[in-house]
Design a protein around this motif. Structure first.
Motif, mmCIF file in Angstrom:
data_model
loop_
_atom_site.group_PDB
_atom_site.id
_atom_site.type_symbol
_atom_site.label_atom_id
_atom_site.label_comp_id
_atom_site.label_asym_id
_atom_site.label_seq_id
_atom_site.Cartn_x
_atom_site.Cartn_y
_atom_site.Cartn_z
ATOM 1 N N ILE A 43 0.836 -1.202 0.000
ATOM 2 C CA ILE A 43 0.000 0.000 0.000
ATOM 3 C C ILE A 43 0.871 1.252 0.000
ATOM 4 N N ASN A 44 1.896 1.288 0.850
ATOM 5 C CA ASN A 44 2.802 2.447 0.892
ATOM 6 C C ASN A 44 3.457 2.665 -0.468
ATOM 7 N N GLN A 45 3.935 1.591 -1.079
ATOM 8 C CA GLN A 45 4.607 1.689 -2.375
ATOM 9 C C GLN A 45 3.662 2.224 -3.447
ATOM 10 N N ASN A 48 2.528 5.987 -2.649
ATOM 11 C CA ASN A 48 3.623 6.933 -2.875
ATOM 12 C C ASN A 48 3.945 7.087 -4.359
ATOM 13 N N GLY A 49 3.730 6.032 -5.136
ATOM 14 C CA GLY A 49 4.044 6.072 -6.562
ATOM 15 C C GLY A 49 2.914 6.576 -7.434
ATOM 16 N N SER A 50 1.754 6.819 -6.858
ATOM 17 C CA SER A 50 0.600 7.245 -7.650
ATOM 18 C C SER A 50 0.621 8.747 -7.910
ATOM 19 N N PHE A 53 -2.420 11.240 -6.093
ATOM 20 C CA PHE A 53 -2.502 11.742 -4.722
ATOM 21 C C PHE A 53 -1.328 12.661 -4.426
ATOM 22 N N THR A 54 -1.635 13.835 -3.881
ATOM 23 C CA THR A 54 -0.562 14.745 -3.472
ATOM 24 C C THR A 54 -0.134 14.444 -2.045
ATOM 25 N N GLU A 55 -1.080 13.992 -1.217
ATOM 26 C CA GLU A 55 -0.802 13.606 0.166
ATOM 27 C C GLU A 55 -1.743 12.482 0.546
ATOM 28 N N TRP A 56 -1.318 11.660 1.476
ATOM 29 C CA TRP A 56 -2.197 10.615 1.980
ATOM 30 C C TRP A 56 -1.750 10.230 3.382
#
Length: 74
Positions: A43-45, A48-50, A53-56
């Motif tokens: 999920i983190n990977q 972060n790679g998407s 999304f600017t922040e999550w």
């Protein structure tokens, strides 16, 4: 007052639900813990790679938190 929170285009979703735990053996608990770690890493990977999304953030939203102390309406 503007507190600096961006409240536009906010999305909340459940990415991972927790299966029932098999408490019958230490091996099953170990497998479950490893599965959770692997899922969190994935999920983190992906997040972060998407570019979507600017922040999550992950975790319980504040409105779903449980009270630390019992509260009564008396």
């Amino acid at each position: 007052a503007d507190l600096g929170y961006n409240t536009e285009n906010v999305m909340m979703c459940t990415l991972m639900s927790m299966p029932l735990l098999d408490l019958s053996s230490p091996e099953s608990l170990s497998r479950h813990a490893q599965t959770v770690r692997n899922n969190e890493q994935l999920i983190n990977q992906k997040m972060n790679g998407s570019p979507l999304f600017t922040e999550w953030a992950k975790g319980k939203p504040p409105y779903r938190s449980e009270a630390i102390y019992p509260v009564s309406l008396a």
